[in-house]
Design a protein around this motif. Structure first.
Motif, PDB file in Angstrom:
ATOM      1  N   LEU A  11      -9.443 -10.065 -66.732  1.00 41.65           N
ATOM      2  CA  LEU A  11      -9.492 -11.083 -65.676  1.00 41.65           C
ATOM      3  C   LEU A  11      -8.175 -11.242 -64.931  1.00 41.65           C
ATOM      4  O   LEU A  11      -8.092 -11.988 -63.965  1.00 41.65           O
ATOM      5  CB  LEU A  11      -9.903 -12.431 -66.263  1.00 41.65           C
ATOM      6  N   ARG A  12      -7.142 -10.565 -65.410  1.00 42.43           N
ATOM      7  CA  ARG A  12      -5.886 -10.651 -64.657  1.00 42.43           C
ATOM      8  C   ARG A  12      -5.903  -9.691 -63.477  1.00 42.43           C
ATOM      9  O   ARG A  12      -5.316  -9.943 -62.446  1.00 42.43           O
ATOM     10  CB  ARG A  12      -4.709 -10.333 -65.581  1.00 42.43           C
ATOM     11  N   LYS A  13      -6.600  -8.586 -63.706  1.00 44.02           N
ATOM     12  CA  LYS A  13      -6.670  -7.599 -62.628  1.00 44.02           C
ATOM     13  C   LYS A  13      -8.061  -7.521 -62.011  1.00 44.02           C
ATOM     14  O   LYS A  13      -8.266  -6.830 -61.029  1.00 44.02           O
ATOM     15  CB  LYS A  13      -6.285  -6.222 -63.183  1.00 44.02           C
ATOM     16  N   PHE A  14      -9.001  -8.196 -62.642  1.00 41.68           N
ATOM     17  CA  PHE A  14     -10.406  -8.130 -62.234  1.00 41.68           C
ATOM     18  C   PHE A  14     -10.910  -6.688 -62.244  1.00 41.68           C
ATOM     19  O   PHE A  14     -11.580  -6.249 -61.320  1.00 41.68           O
ATOM     20  CB  PHE A  14     -10.610  -8.765 -60.857  1.00 41.68           C
ATOM     21  N   GLU A  15     -10.507  -5.992 -63.248  1.00 44.06           N
ATOM     22  CA  GLU A  15     -10.944  -4.609 -63.377  1.00 44.06           C
ATOM     23  C   GLU A  15     -11.699  -4.424 -64.674  1.00 44.06           C
ATOM     24  O   GLU A  15     -11.465  -5.132 -65.653  1.00 44.06           O
ATOM     25  CB  GLU A  15      -9.717  -3.690 -63.361  1.00 44.06           C
ATOM     26  N   GLU A  16     -12.546  -3.434 -64.646  1.00 48.60           N
ATOM     27  CA  GLU A  16     -13.337  -3.141 -65.815  1.00 48.60           C
ATOM     28  C   GLU A  16     -12.458  -2.445 -66.832  1.00 48.60           C
ATOM     29  O   GLU A  16     -11.750  -1.494 -66.519  1.00 48.60           O
ATOM     30  CB  GLU A  16     -14.479  -2.242 -65.385  1.00 48.60           C
ATOM     31  N   VAL A  17     -12.513  -2.913 -68.071  1.00 47.81           N
ATOM     32  CA  VAL A  17     -11.706  -2.310 -69.107  1.00 47.81           C
ATOM     33  C   VAL A  17     -12.538  -1.298 -69.885  1.00 47.81           C
ATOM     34  O   VAL A  17     -12.085  -0.226 -70.238  1.00 47.81           O
ATOM     35  CB  VAL A  17     -11.174  -3.396 -70.062  1.00 47.81           C
ATOM     36  N   GLN A  18     -13.767  -1.681 -70.121  1.00 46.90           N
ATOM     37  CA  GLN A  18     -14.579  -0.863 -71.004  1.00 46.90           C
ATOM     38  C   GLN A  18     -16.052  -1.092 -70.693  1.00 46.90           C
ATOM     39  O   GLN A  18     -16.452  -2.204 -70.347  1.00 46.90           O
ATOM     40  CB  GLN A  18     -14.293  -1.285 -72.445  1.00 46.90           C
ATOM     41  N   THR A  19     -16.815  -0.042 -70.822  1.00 49.50           N
ATOM     42  CA  THR A  19     -18.269  -0.174 -70.708  1.00 49.50           C
ATOM     43  C   THR A  19     -18.885   0.296 -72.012  1.00 49.50           C
ATOM     44  O   THR A  19     -18.560   1.368 -72.501  1.00 49.50           O
ATOM     45  CB  THR A  19     -18.799   0.683 -69.566  1.00 49.50           C
ATOM     46  N   ILE A  20     -19.729  -0.525 -72.552  1.00 47.59           N
ATOM     47  CA  ILE A  20     -20.405  -0.132 -73.779  1.00 47.59           C
ATOM     48  C   ILE A  20     -21.851   0.150 -73.410  1.00 47.59           C
ATOM     49  O   ILE A  20     -22.568  -0.742 -72.930  1.00 47.59           O
ATOM     50  CB  ILE A  20     -20.299  -1.248 -74.828  1.00 47.59           C
ATOM     51  N   HIS A  21     -22.257   1.358 -73.603  1.00 50.98           N
ATOM     52  CA  HIS A  21     -23.585   1.770 -73.180  1.00 50.98           C
ATOM     53  C   HIS A  21     -24.592   1.483 -74.276  1.00 50.98           C
ATOM     54  O   HIS A  21     -24.255   1.340 -75.432  1.00 50.98           O
ATOM     55  CB  HIS A  21     -23.600   3.272 -72.877  1.00 50.98           C
ATOM     56  N   GLY A  22     -25.774   1.424 -73.899  1.00 51.39           N
ATOM     57  CA  GLY A  22     -26.840   1.531 -74.883  1.00 51.39           C
ATOM     58  C   GLY A  22     -27.465   0.225 -75.328  1.00 51.39           C
ATOM     59  O   GLY A  22     -28.463   0.256 -76.024  1.00 51.39           O
ATOM     60  N   PHE A  23     -26.917  -0.867 -74.993  1.00 51.27           N
ATOM     61  CA  PHE A  23     -27.677  -2.067 -75.318  1.00 51.27           C
ATOM     62  C   PHE A  23     -27.340  -3.215 -74.374  1.00 51.27           C
ATOM     63  O   PHE A  23     -26.245  -3.249 -73.823  1.00 51.27           O
ATOM     64  CB  PHE A  23     -27.480  -2.474 -76.773  1.00 51.27           C
ATOM     65  N   HIS A  24     -28.258  -4.059 -74.200  1.00 48.44           N
ATOM     66  CA  HIS A  24     -27.975  -5.256 -73.432  1.00 48.44           C
ATOM     67  C   HIS A  24     -28.084  -6.442 -74.363  1.00 48.44           C
ATOM     68  O   HIS A  24     -28.807  -6.393 -75.355  1.00 48.44           O
ATOM     69  CB  HIS A  24     -28.916  -5.376 -72.240  1.00 48.44           C
ATOM     70  N   ALA A  25     -27.328  -7.446 -74.078  1.00 52.74           N
ATOM     71  CA  ALA A  25     -27.290  -8.587 -74.978  1.00 52.74           C
ATOM     72  C   ALA A  25     -27.905  -9.793 -74.288  1.00 52.74           C
ATOM     73  O   ALA A  25     -27.638 -10.045 -73.114  1.00 52.74           O
ATOM     74  CB  ALA A  25     -25.863  -8.884 -75.373  1.00 52.74           C
ATOM     75  N   LYS A  26     -28.708 -10.502 -75.050  1.00 56.31           N
ATOM     76  CA  LYS A  26     -29.249 -11.743 -74.510  1.00 56.31           C
ATOM     77  C   LYS A  26     -28.194 -12.829 -74.603  1.00 56.31           C
ATOM     78  O   LYS A  26     -28.176 -13.774 -73.832  1.00 56.31           O
ATOM     79  CB  LYS A  26     -30.478 -12.149 -75.320  1.00 56.31           C
ATOM     80  N   THR A  27     -27.356 -12.676 -75.589  1.00 57.44           N
ATOM     81  CA  THR A  27     -26.292 -13.657 -75.766  1.00 57.44           C
ATOM     82  C   THR A  27     -25.045 -12.966 -76.280  1.00 57.44           C
ATOM     83  O   THR A  27     -25.125 -12.033 -77.065  1.00 57.44           O
ATOM     84  CB  THR A  27     -26.740 -14.774 -76.736  1.00 57.44           C
ATOM     85  N   LEU A  28     -23.902 -13.427 -75.797  1.00 54.28           N
ATOM     86  CA  LEU A  28     -22.617 -12.840 -76.185  1.00 54.28           C
ATOM     87  C   LEU A  28     -21.693 -13.961 -76.641  1.00 54.28           C
ATOM     88  O   LEU A  28     -21.789 -15.084 -76.172  1.00 54.28           O
ATOM     89  CB  LEU A  28     -21.966 -12.149 -74.990  1.00 54.28           C
ATOM     90  N   SER A  29     -20.810 -13.621 -77.541  1.00 49.64           N
ATOM     91  CA  SER A  29     -19.829 -14.632 -77.950  1.00 49.64           C
ATOM     92  C   SER A  29     -18.586 -13.952 -78.492  1.00 49.64           C
ATOM     93  O   SER A  29     -18.672 -12.982 -79.240  1.00 49.64           O
ATOM     94  CB  SER A  29     -20.441 -15.530 -79.021  1.00 49.64           C
TER      95      SER A  29
END
Lengths: 534, 856
Positions: free
Chosen positions: A310-328
């Motif tokens: 969020l300091r650069k508003f850039e993507e750091v990492q993409t994790i493929h293969g699943f979507h989450a209904k909830t994250l924490s």
């Protein structure tokens, strides 16, 4: 001999290895407490200020050192961890395996509570992790003391409950119900009905600002001050209905996830979003913030989880293969994601991005509704369609709590005291901004500022020079006289000058007039006719 | 020097003479001579100036008769009154400025020498001329020319302040030799002469003429500056230290006078008589000694006189008697009771059960009253939650939610139970019909003959319906009471009718339903039975989270497949554990933590869910098929989502349903699904448009110059020329600015982000508009602000130092000017131990003095 001497000296200077280690450790901690580097004092001309700042900087260093030492020696509890040998993988370790290894007190935190009737459960913990609030979709609200597993109060509101949230402590909680949201006291008494917000989809409480933020079915974001009940802001997001909402704990900025794949960030003092990010091509299903406020995790319905800086508003990492209904995110930075009847925990152990750390399959058919780490414990709470569960995730919670910040063993007297302190320290809503460390700094300059006199003069000179160096065309016989050429050039220069209005003279003239007017105004009426008229 | 003096005096004289120049009448020949003398005969034109200039010089050489001073002025013998001389006279010690400079002096001297040389020449010629004229030898004239006898009559008596002419002219000036001459031959002569010789040689002691004032002052200043600099430079370090110190302390030891209570008390002087008396006792040495020993002697000292003793005794006796009398009096008053008291007392006695036991008639009456109450209760069912309030409470479920109503309703029920209970105690007495009925009812229930029971109940209700009489007299006859009674009766009747209907139903159905309805209510415990069934259905399916292939990374898929068997083994184990746990719980302790007594609603809702399960599963299967056609639709995913959130009941059993219905259709590959789902969604494009819009708002794009019809297009030529150059230039500049503005934005390089740069006016007050005073650079200021200094953020050992004020001072302390003390310039500012530092100050001072002395 000389070399030998030096060697000897070296030998004296070199510390035993463990001490060295401690030094390195302390240095790292010191750096953390120094909060960045001091200014470069060499450039300062004011000697007094220079020495004063230098002494200040020294004090800061001292403070950081003391803090590092305190952290080193007075915070003895260490974070939990999960270590594997050989081919074993941490994510293959099951809860049953963990249960064998941990102590009795921790193994008590592994349980499932089956309440099939009241639908998927939303969870919320207090800041200290002592109390948990569970809100069943079909109107079951339960307040549980997690320390002794004591059900404090249980009520049935007999209508849909979409979300629940604790206010500043366990004494009050809010529930978003079918039509309105309500605030209840600890004993289940309904205190307030918040009608202004409409049917609320998500509720979040901003602890430092005492604001209850909510987003309703028609995509309106509301901020209500719970201390005096005023609606601080109601914002139309204009992005349609959403039920993805999370608060950045670092700066109090609220993030909403939208169906267009955008994540917008809001503050109560502005009607426009602070930031809009196109995070996913499909709808955003969940958002979570790291406690330090620098990382954001989003999940899209196209089966990707992305982690953003969020300091650069850039993507750091993409994790493929699943979507989450909830994250924490946990206090130590573990990321839990729940989908279907499966919970996955990602960890950032090596610093090279989040990777699989643990997983926990629920009973088939249990639909995970909400995952949330319990603060100051290595416990992950999972609210699902058949009640709620609690599993052990070693290394998720902060091992040392600060009793001034959040005390799980708080007495009622301490709680009362704390409440007063919290209220005194309440931050006004305008302090919510992307970078709160900028408070007290110089005001950022406006885009359009009047150029200074020096700048104007410089520009003028440049223009005049340009006018002088213009090469004249060679013209026909009669027009190419040197006198005419000089005349023309003079004209050009004059024109260049004209574009810069002479401010001074105008000002002087204005002043003069003003003085005359003043004199006339000051005179008594009978004498006014004698005042000189300019 | 003598020459100088002469010159000055001559000039003074000349001034004085200019008025007095009234000599006697001289014969013309002599005047001529004088004129000749003034202007030498053979003098050339060139000498004119010189001659004229020398007029004054030689003026003094003239033999001149000077008018005698008037007798008044001469003050001879003081024969006349004192007469002031108003003529201006320069003071005696007047010095001409020109004379004072040495250069001048030298110049003057050389001039004089030359002049003298000239004079000599002149004199020679003059004497020769006189010789030739008179024929007398030149020697006769020589003396005349060389020695010019001048007669001076002094205005004042000769003295220190009025030297004689000789002295002034430098002739006959007294020298050291003159003084020494008479001493020649005396014993100390040699010595003094030597001394004087030495003095002469010693040029040092020659007093030169003072320098001109500005020069002198300049020199003085130069010297002073050096001294002052030296003196002040000593202070530099001290001042620098004070300036740079983060805190300056002024709380040097302050004498506050008294510090303890003892100190104040020690100053106390007894003044009043009482105080003196007290002091004499307190300071009695005997008493204090007795105290110190063992206190035995204290008694002796505490002697009371007989008189005092008697007085005391009497006083006590008096008080006692008073007390006794008062007590006695109050006792008597207490015994007296009023008539009403006795009346009420009697009444109470009568009413009490004791009285009833005594009196059989009374007992009977009491029993009758009780019985009547019970009958009434049974008839009206007043306390069986049939009241308006109770009904309302129950209908809204408030009796469950709140404790107050719950308690009230329970109390009513209790009362009802009490009143309608069969009374055993009454059985033996005069057996009433009701009691008989009760008994029969009881028997009936035992024998389990429902039809008979129902019949009886019916009968009874009919009876009750019939006899609703209104009493004619008493309280009940009042109109409002009657109305209330009527209402109540109506209610009762209605209930009775309902009851009748029920009875009839039961008679028809054989009373089987009733049993069921009874079993429904009551506590319900959620055990494993309901729970386990649902998950079991889906266990066999490989509906795993990771199983679905993803086109993005094949590696992950391979890994997942490897894990699969392990997990499959794992999950059932876990399930069984939880199940067994719950079974245990149910068996062992039904009221344990994991069970919730949510009976009242639980039963209903659960039933509903199970009931609707079949229908829902059908619905769901329809729904799962639905996405395929919907996917072509643009708003596919959104619709789906909204559907999800709306059908809450469905969502809950979603997992089960999808698993069962999965077999019916083939799952398309993930990539395909995604492509289908987001086929029409040009989300990224939309976002780009949004960004453009926002940018346009925040950094407005300059408008292109356009020819406004009617302005500048009168002729074809103008049209051909197009837009004027100025406008184009202006537009270009604006465009450049706009581009610059876009470039400097934070989100200029981030395609997927819009960062608003609107100024938040409310937050502006949280920033400073100008840099605070000593700071000159923004960067330094902001860096200095980065550390919080509050107690929440710093260890308590440092907080004090971080927040110490610039000046530490106690109120009332007089701040004295800075005293000198030696400071080592290389010492760094040390703020660690302010107290020590402060104490050290005086010590340092003394050491400094010592150092200074040594250095000198």
């Amino acid at each position: 001999m000389e070399v030998a001497l030096e060697d000897n000296n070296l030998m004296e200077k070199v510390l035993p290895p463990d001490e060295q280690e401690i030094d390195v450790e302390l240095e790292a901690k010191e750096k953390k407490y120094l909060r960045g580097e001091g200014a470069n004092l060499e450039s300062l001309k004011d000697k007094k200020l220079k020495t004063q700042l230098a002494s200040r900087e020294k004090l800061y260093g001292k403070s950081a050192k003391a803090a590092a030492k305190i952290e080193k020696w007075l915070l003895p509890a260490s974070a939990g961890y999960l270590e594997t040998e050989g081919l074993e993988k941490t994510w293959r370790i099951k809860q049953t395996d963990i249960a064998k290894e941990v102590d009795l007190l921790s193994s008590r935190n592994q349980y499932d509570i089956v309440l099939p009737d009241f639908g998927p459960y939303k969870l919320d913990f207090t800041a200290s992790g002592r109390h948990m609030l569970a809100g069943g979709r079909k109107g079951h609200l339960a307040l549980v003391d997690m320390m002794n597993m004591n059900l404090i109060k249980e009520i049935h509101v007999r209508e849909t409950v979409r979300d629940v949230a604790f206010l500043h402590n366990d004494q009050f909680f809010a529930a978003a119900q079918k039509k309105y949201s309500y605030i209840y006291a600890r004993d289940g008494t309904e205190l307030h009905c918040l009608k202004e917000r409409g049917p609320v989809a998500r509720l979040r409480f901003l602890k430092n600002h005492f604001l209850l933020a909510s987003v309703n079915k028609i995509g309106q974001l509301h901020y209500q001050d719970v201390t005096y009940g005023d609606m601080v802001a109601s914002i139309r997001t204009g992005k349609g209905r959403t039920d993805v909402m999370e608060v950045n704990p670092y700066n109090g900025v609220v993030a909403l996830g939208h169906s267009g794949g955008t994540v917008t960030m809001w503050k109560p003092t502005s009607q426009a979003p602070l930031v809009q990010m196109q995070c996913h091509p499909g709808p955003v299903s969940a958002v979570a913030f790291h406690p330090n406020g620098h990382l954001m995790a989003t999940s899209g319905k196209e089966r990707k989880v992305k982690i953003w800086d969020l300091r650069k508003f850039e993507e750091v990492q993409t994790i493929h293969g699943f979507h989450a209904k909830t994250l924490s995110f946990s206090q130590k930075g573990l990321l839990a994601a729940g989908t279907g009847s499966f919970v996955q925990v990602l960890g950032d152990s090596s610093g090279g991005g989040h990777s699989r750390y643990m997983s926990h399959p629920m009973v088939k058919g249990y639909q995970v509704e909400k995952v949330m780490f319990r603060p100051y414990e290595d416990v992950l709470g999972i609210g699902h369609s058949m009640g709620w569960s609690s599993v052990l995730i070693p290394g998720s919670g902060e091992p040392n709590f600060d009793s001034w910040v959040a005390n799980p063993f708080e007495t009622s007297k301490q709680r009362r005291e704390k409440e007063v302190h919290l209220l005194l320290d309440k931050l006004p809503p305008e302090t919510i901004m992307l970078d709160p460390s900028k408070i007290g700094a110089m005001r950022p300059s406006r885009r359009k500022e009047k150029p200074t006199r020096g700048e104007i003069e410089a520009e003028k000179e440049v223009a005049i020079e340009a006018a002088k160096s213009v090469e004249m065309k060679k013209k026909t016989k009669g027009r190419n006289k040197p006198s005419k050429r000089t005349k023309k050039k003079k004209e050009l220069v004059e024109n260049a000058k004209k574009t810069f209005p002479e401010l001074e003279e105008k000002n002087i003239a204005g002043k003069k007039r003003r003085i005359g007017e003043d004199a006339a105004a000051e005179l008594p009426t009978s004498l006014k006719r004698f005042a000189r008229k300019n | 020097m003598g020459g100088l003096k002469r010159k000055s005096s001559s000039s003074a004289k000349a001034l004085a003479k200019s008025k007095k120049k009234k000599g006697p009448h001289l014969p013309n020949s002599i005047l001529k001579v004088i004129a000749n003398q003034k202007r030498p005969l053979n003098s050339d034109e060139e000498d004119d100036d010189d001659v004229i200039g020398s007029d004054d010089e030689h003026g003094g050489d003239l033999y001149e008769y000077e008018e005698g001073v008037p007798e008044e002025e001469s003050r001879k013998n003081n024969r006349y009154d004192r007469h002031e001389n108003y003529d201006y006279e320069l003071p005696e010690d007047f010095e001409d400025e020109n004379v004072e400079s040495e250069d001048d002096d030298d110049g003057g001297n050389t001039d004089n020498d030359e002049a003298e040389g000239d004079d000599d020449d002149d004199d020679d010629r003059h004497t020769r001329m006189l010789q030739s004229l008179t024929g007398m030898p030149s020697a006769a004239f020589e003396g005349e020319s060389k020695s010019k006898p001048v007669l001076f009559t002094e205005a004042y008596p000769e003295g220190e302040f009025n030297p004689t002419r000789d002295v002034l002219e430098g002739k006959n000036v007294l020298t050291e030799e003159d003084f020494l001459a008479p001493l020649e031959g005396t014993p100390g002569y040699q010595k003094t002469s030597k001394q004087i010789a030495r003095m002469r040689k010693d040029t040092k002691h020659v007093v030169h003429a003072p320098l001109p004032k500005p020069q002198r002052e300049r020199l003085e200043r130069k010297a002073v500056i050096g001294l002052v600099d030296e003196e002040f430079s000593k202070w530099v370090h001290l001042v620098k230290k004070n300036r740079e110190a983060p805190t300056v302390y002024f709380n040097q030891d302050v004498d506050l006078g008294y510090s303890t209570v003892g100190a104040i008390a020690s100053e106390f002087q007894p003044r009043t008589e009482f105080e003196k008396k007290m002091a004499s006792v307190l300071n009695d040495s005997e008493v204090s000694e007795a105290h110190r020993d063992d206190g035995a002697r204290l008694l002796e000292l505490n002697e009371v006189s007989m008189e005092d003793h008697i007085k005391d005794h009497n006083h006590i006796a008096k008080m006692r008697s008073l007390l006794f009398r008062h007590e006695f009096k109050s006792k008597r008053i207490k015994k007296i009771k009023s008539k009403t008291y006795h009346r009420l007392k009697n009444k109470d006695l009568k009413n009490s059960s004791l009285g009833a036991l005594m009196d059989p008639e009374m007992a009977k009456e009491e029993a009758m009253r009780q019985e009547a109450k019970r009958v009434e209760e049974r008839m009206t069912l007043k306390h069986r939650n049939t009241g308006k309030w109770a009904k309302r409470m129950i209908s809204r479920g408030l009796n469950v939610k709140y404790d107050g109503p719950k308690a009230a309703i329970a109390e009513q029920l209790q009362m009802n139970a009490n009143l309608s209970r069969k009374m055993n105690s009454m059985r033996d007495g005069s057996s009433s019909d009701e009691s008989d009925d009760e008994e029969e009812f009881n028997d009936g229930s035992d024998e389990d003959t429902p039809s008979r029971l129902i019949a009886k109940a019916k009968e009874k209700t009919l009876k009750a319906l019939e006899d609703d009489e209104v009493p004619n007299a008493g309280l009940m006859s009042l109109p409002f009471m009657a109305r209330a009674m009527k209402k109540k009766n109506e209610e009762a009747n209605e209930e009775a009718k309902r009851a009748l209907e029920e009875y009839e139903e039961w008679e028809n159905s054989g009373g089987e339903n009733s049993k069921k309805s009874v079993t429904v209510s009551g506590r319900r415990v959620f055990g494993a039975t309901a729970k386990v069934e649902a998950p079991k259905e889906s266990r066999k399916d490989s509906d795993n989270f990771y199983d679905d292939s993803d086109s993005d990374n094949d590696m992950a898929r391979i890994e997942d497949n490897n894990i699969e068997p392990v997990r499959d083994n794992a999950s059932p184990a876990r399930n069984t554990i939880t199940e067994t746990e719950f079974d245990d719980d149910v068996a062992g302790n039904p009221a344990s933590k994991t069970t919730f007594d949510v009976a009242m609603f639980a039963s209903g809702s659960w039933k509903k869910m199970t009931g609707s399960k079949n229908t829902e599963s059908k619905k769901a299967s329809k729904k799962t098929r639905a996405p395929i056609p919907q996917a072509q639709d643009k708003k596919g995913p959104r619709d789906e989502e909204s559907g999800d959130s709306e059908s809450e009941a469905e969502q809950m059993v979603d997992g089960v349903l999808t698993s069962t219905s999965k077999e019916t259709f083939e799952v398309p590959s993930q990539a395909e699904l995604i492509n289908r789902a987001f086929a029409g969604d040009d989300v990224l494009d939309e976002f780009e448009k949004d960004k453009e819009e926002v940018l346009n708002q925040e950094v407005p794009k300059p408008e292109k110059p356009v020819l406004v019809p009617g302005w500048g297009d009168w002729t074809n030529i103008q049209k051909k020329r197009g837009i004027s150059k100025q406008m184009v230039q202006k537009h270009d500049a604006e465009k450049k600015e706009w581009e610059q503005g876009l470039k400097t934005r934070k989100d200029a390089r981030l395609k997927h982000v819009i960062i608003s740069e609107k100024v938040d006016k409310k937050a502006e007050k949280l920033h400073t508009t100008t840099l605070p005073f000593p700071f000159t650079s923004k960067e330094v200021f902001e860096h200095s602000m980065r550390m919080p200094i509050g107690p929440e953020f710093n260890p308590s050992t440092i907080v004090g130092e971080l927040n110490r004020p610039e000046v530490v001072k106690k109120t009332g302390v007089i701040i004295k000017p800075v005293k000198f003390e030696e400071v080592n310039p290389n010492d760094e500012v040390d703020d660690e131990h302010p107290r020590n530092h402060q104490k050290q100050r005086p010590k340092k001072k003394t050491s400094r003095r010592q150092g200074k002395v040594k250095s000198k």
